[in-house]
Write a protein that holds these residues in place. Structure first.
Motif, mmCIF file in Angstrom:
data_model
loop_
_atom_site.group_PDB
_atom_site.id
_atom_site.type_symbol
_atom_site.label_atom_id
_atom_site.label_comp_id
_atom_site.label_asym_id
_atom_site.label_seq_id
_atom_site.Cartn_x
_atom_site.Cartn_y
_atom_site.Cartn_z
ATOM 1 N N HIS A 32 -105.576 -20.062 13.045
ATOM 2 C CA HIS A 32 -105.257 -18.652 12.864
ATOM 3 C C HIS A 32 -106.030 -18.123 11.666
ATOM 4 N N PRO A 33 -106.395 -16.847 11.692
ATOM 5 C CA PRO A 33 -107.083 -16.268 10.540
ATOM 6 C C PRO A 33 -106.292 -16.514 9.254
ATOM 7 N N THR A 36 -113.645 -21.240 23.152
ATOM 8 C CA THR A 36 -112.936 -20.706 21.991
ATOM 9 C C THR A 36 -113.893 -20.715 20.809
ATOM 10 N N ASP A 67 -111.724 -15.656 11.927
ATOM 11 C CA ASP A 67 -111.405 -15.046 13.221
ATOM 12 C C ASP A 67 -111.379 -16.139 14.288
ATOM 13 N N VAL A 68 -110.556 -15.935 15.324
ATOM 14 C CA VAL A 68 -110.499 -16.833 16.472
ATOM 15 C C VAL A 68 -110.472 -15.969 17.723
ATOM 16 N N ARG A 69 -111.355 -16.269 18.685
ATOM 17 C CA ARG A 69 -111.388 -15.488 19.923
ATOM 18 C C ARG A 69 -111.751 -16.404 21.092
ATOM 19 N N ALA A 94 -114.381 -19.834 16.697
ATOM 20 C CA ALA A 94 -113.761 -19.524 15.411
ATOM 21 C C ALA A 94 -114.859 -19.235 14.399
ATOM 22 N N ASP A 150 -106.088 -19.498 7.805
ATOM 23 C CA ASP A 150 -105.844 -20.934 7.637
ATOM 24 C C ASP A 150 -106.981 -21.564 6.836
ATOM 25 N N GLU A 186 -106.759 -21.993 20.086
ATOM 26 C CA GLU A 186 -106.321 -20.693 19.566
ATOM 27 C C GLU A 186 -104.855 -20.710 19.145
ATOM 28 N N ARG A 187 -104.106 -21.718 19.604
ATOM 29 C CA ARG A 187 -102.714 -21.838 19.160
ATOM 30 C C ARG A 187 -102.608 -22.606 17.846
ATOM 31 N N ARG A 188 -103.651 -23.333 17.507
ATOM 32 C CA ARG A 188 -103.610 -24.159 16.291
ATOM 33 C C ARG A 188 -104.387 -23.566 15.128
#
Length: 741
Positions: free
Chosen positions: A132-133, A106, A92-94, A108, A135, A128-130
């Protein structure tokens, strides 16, 4: 009617970057085609690299070993603060607000088959742009424990894949010096490109017999292993090669200049016994009048003058270093040499680094030579045009036998009638080229040169650094000098110190307060990759001057630092000298400041941040009158080495002994003497390292063999000559000082 809109001219496209590796090395970064070239160009202005070659020699400051991959479930047993690496999957990333205003964090969530961990980045929304769930990445970062919860703080990461392409994680990772706008990841990527396109094919310049004899790896391999070592043994071999090259360049420069000097012709300055005795009597008579009692030259002064007398009598130019503590009598010895030139019908010049110091020397030398009837002129940049023209006319006609000046003496408009002796004070502030410009004014003859420094160099360094100089030491303190009482105080326990400052001011005396920084926004010397970290704990001149004006009111508090215009700085120092200020707050620019006999207090805040030699020279700014003087070293450091160094200052008064102690106690890479020696700052070689000292001695032997009688390399060594003249070794070979004026 609206004015017609003007069309902005289209940007001229940059030419394509060179494909030839040798040509690319000379290419400016903006034209290099490297990733983030505009960012590199801006950062390079601050960090000192402008071309691809210079980028390649922006070497890591340390290396992090991130090769060992850990299971997340094992991290509970790993000590907090350790840097760990792991292969993980992003769950997850938030993005959340943080406790810092306007800065988001940020987060993860990362997992492997043994457990989970959170990774947190502050103010880096691009994460958050690099990430992603789903990865799969390799991650490396500093571990923090929050009970049973684990966090990786600002970790680096790369997509899982070919291990050979790992730059930031999962390997021995280089850590570079950074600046605002240049991230560690961006620099590593650019460095990898530069190595692939130019570094691997870097032209070899070291003769093969030297390389084989010293078991040195090729320069291309050295650059690769210095930036991206496969093993620490490989890194050590790379750094050994680069260290040897620096030391060889240093020795080639010194041997070459010595041999060239040996071929130069100087005007002999013969001083007979009667003249020698008369000049020495003139010096002691002047000093005795100043002190109000009879004095004699010290034994060391007598020995130094005799050595200089012998040097001057030869038809080859003297090159002698006169080193001794502040107040050891160097100026009197220099005045003898200048007077000897005048008595022989030649001219003498004393070059000082600042306007104020030149004026101080002018007054001192004029007083010392008054009884000999030798006039002493002055030439500085702050003089009026009419006064400068008058001095210039006297010099050109030969009517000025002795002149004291600043960089103004090396200007093109200055000509001498018969320059015979040059004295250079604080010689580490002048490069070889600047000294050469003054020497060139001797008109077909090389002048005799006397270099002076108030910072003695340890014997170990001297054997390596001063092999091309004759050296005279002034170790004996002048008669009647009252020892300076020195103590260590905690910043929270300075009440009695400030009361003493008040008492000294009431008695007509003055106080220096020295701090390590100019302002509180100066970056700390921190190993962190975060360029925005500042050292708010270090005392700063601007804030401290404001605080002391309030704390010590109604005492008059002034301030000096290196960012001030020289004229403004000199004016403030002059106010302190003349009694218009009671306290002067400043950085180490006061090291070579005015001679103020009424200065009886030296308070050095953040004293653990200064070198021993620096502390001793700062202490020498007081105790120059007849009153008892004090030096207070302020420090809250608990570091054992720092405390040992401060304790040494309190116990040792001899600058030569302190220089040896400093050399013994300094940390690796923080080498005493280069900044004060007039020699270049070495990037890799460390004369603190016994192995490198041995390398330096062997480099000396190679330099002696490589150069011909005139001090030049033969045609067969053209690649080495090119690297010395235009490559990464240029500054070391040319002798550009570590602390230029």
């Amino acid at each position: 009617m609206a004015a017609p809109r003007t069309r902005r001219p289209a940007a001229v496209p940059l030419p394509p970057p060179p494909t030839d590796p040798a040509e690319l090395l000379e290419t400016e970064l903006i034209r290099s085609g490297l990733s983030a070239a505009p960012v590199l160009r801006r950062a390079g202005r601050r960090l000192g690299f402008f071309t691809v070659r210079e980028l390649l020699f922006h070497l890591p400051r340390r290396y992090d070993d991130l090769r060992e991959m850990r299971k997340l479930g094992e991290l509970y047993l790993v000590e907090e603060g350790s840097v760990v690496s792991a292969r993980v999957r992003v769950v997850d990333v938030r993005v959340e607000p943080s406790f810092r205003r306007r800065i988001q964090r940020t987060i993860a969530v990362l997992e492997d088959d043994s457990g989970t961990v959170e990774a947190t980045w502050f103010g880096r929304r691009y994460i958050e742009r690099r990430l992603h769930p789903g990865d799969r990445v390799v991650v490396s970062g500093k571990l923090k424990h929050f009970g049973r919860k684990l966090t990786l703080d600002n970790p680096d990461f790369q997509p899982e894949g070919n291990d050979d392409e790992m730059l930031h994680v999962g390997r021995i990772v280089p850590v570079y010096r950074l600046t605002a706008g240049l991230t560690a990841n961006r620099l590593r990527i650019a460095m990898r490109e530069a190595l692939d396109r130019a570094g691997k094919d870097y032209p070899e310049y070291l003769p093969s017999d030297i390389r084989d004899g010293e078991t040195l790896i090729p320069i291309g391999a050295a650059l690769e292993e210095a930036h991206y070592p496969a093993t620490f043994d490989g890194r050590d071999a790379a750094l050994r090669r680069l260290a040897f090259d620096e030391l060889l360049a240093l020795q080639l420069g010194m041997v070459g200049r010595r041999r060239q000097r040996g071929r130069d012709a100087a005007r002999p300055v013969a001083v007979d016994e009667a003249t020698d005795t008369a000049l020495r009597d003139t010096l002691t008579g002047s000093i005795s009048r100043k002190l109000g009692r009879e004095v004699e030259l010290t034994a060391d002064q007598t020995t130094a003058i005799s050595a200089i007398r012998d040097d001057l009598a030869r038809p080859t130019p003297m090159l002698r270093l006169l080193q001794g503590d502040v107040g050891s009598g160097k100026t009197a010895v220099a005045a003898w040499a200048l007077a000897a030139a005048a008595r022989a019908g030649l001219q003498g010049a004393l070059l000082a680094p600042t306007d104020l110091l030149a004026r101080q020397h002018h007054a001192t030398v004029a007083s010392l030579l008054e009884d000999a009837g030798i006039p002493v002129e002055i030439l500085t940049g702050s003089m009026s045009a009419a006064a400068a023209r008058h001095t210039l006319d006297l010099l050109a006609s030969g009517m000025a036998p002795v002149v004291v000046g600043t960089h103004a003496l090396i200007q093109e408009r200055v000509s001498f009638n018969a320059l015979g002796v040059v004295v250079i004070d604080e010689q580490h502030r002048f490069g070889v080229e600047q000294r050469g410009q003054l020497e060139a004014k001797a008109g077909g003859h090389a002048p005799h040169v006397l270099l002076m420094t108030a910072t003695p160099i340890p014997r170990t360094l001297g054997q390596v650094l001063y092999a091309d100089l004759d050296v005279s030491d002034l170790r004996t303190p002048p008669e009647g000098r009252i020892p300076i009482r020195t103590g260590i105080r905690h910043p929270d326990k300075l009440g009695s110190t400030w009361e003493r400052v008040r008492a000294e001011a009431a008695a007509g005396n003055r106080t220096f307060v020295v701090v390590p920084l100019i302002d509180e926004a100066e970056p700390a010397d921190d190993d962190s990759a975060n360029p925005t970290i500042f050292d708010s704990s270090a005392p700063a001149a601007e804030a401290e001057s404001v605080r002391l004006r309030s704390l010590l009111a109604p005492l008059r508090v002034g301030m000096v630092h290196g960012r001030m215009k020289p004229a403004d700085r000199d004016a403030e120092m002059a106010r302190f000298r003349d009694g218009e200020l009671d306290v002067l707050v400043g950085t180490t620019v006061i090291e070579v400041g005015v001679d103020v006999p009424e200065a009886t207090m030296m308070v050095i805040e953040g004293a653990d941040r200064f070198g021993l030699a620096q502390l001793h020279q700062l202490r020498g700014r007081v105790g120059r009158g007849t009153a008892e003087s004090f030096c207070v070293l302020v420090s809250d450091s608990v570091d054992e080495t720092a405390q040992a160094r401060l304790k040494a200052v309190t116990e040792i008064r001899d600058g030569f002994e302190l220089a040896e102690k400093d050399f013994e106690l300094r940390r690796e890479g923080d080498v005493l003497g280069l900044a004060q020696s007039g020699l270049p700052r070495l990037r890799v070689a460390s004369l603190q390292d016994k192995a490198h000292v041995a390398l330096a001695r062997r480099a000396r032997e190679h330099a002696e063999a490589l150069l011909d009688e005139s001090g030049r390399l033969g045609r067969e060594h053209a690649p080495l000559a090119r690297e010395l003249e235009r490559g990464w070794l240029e500054r070391v070979w040319a002798g550009d000082p570590a602390s230029g004026a």
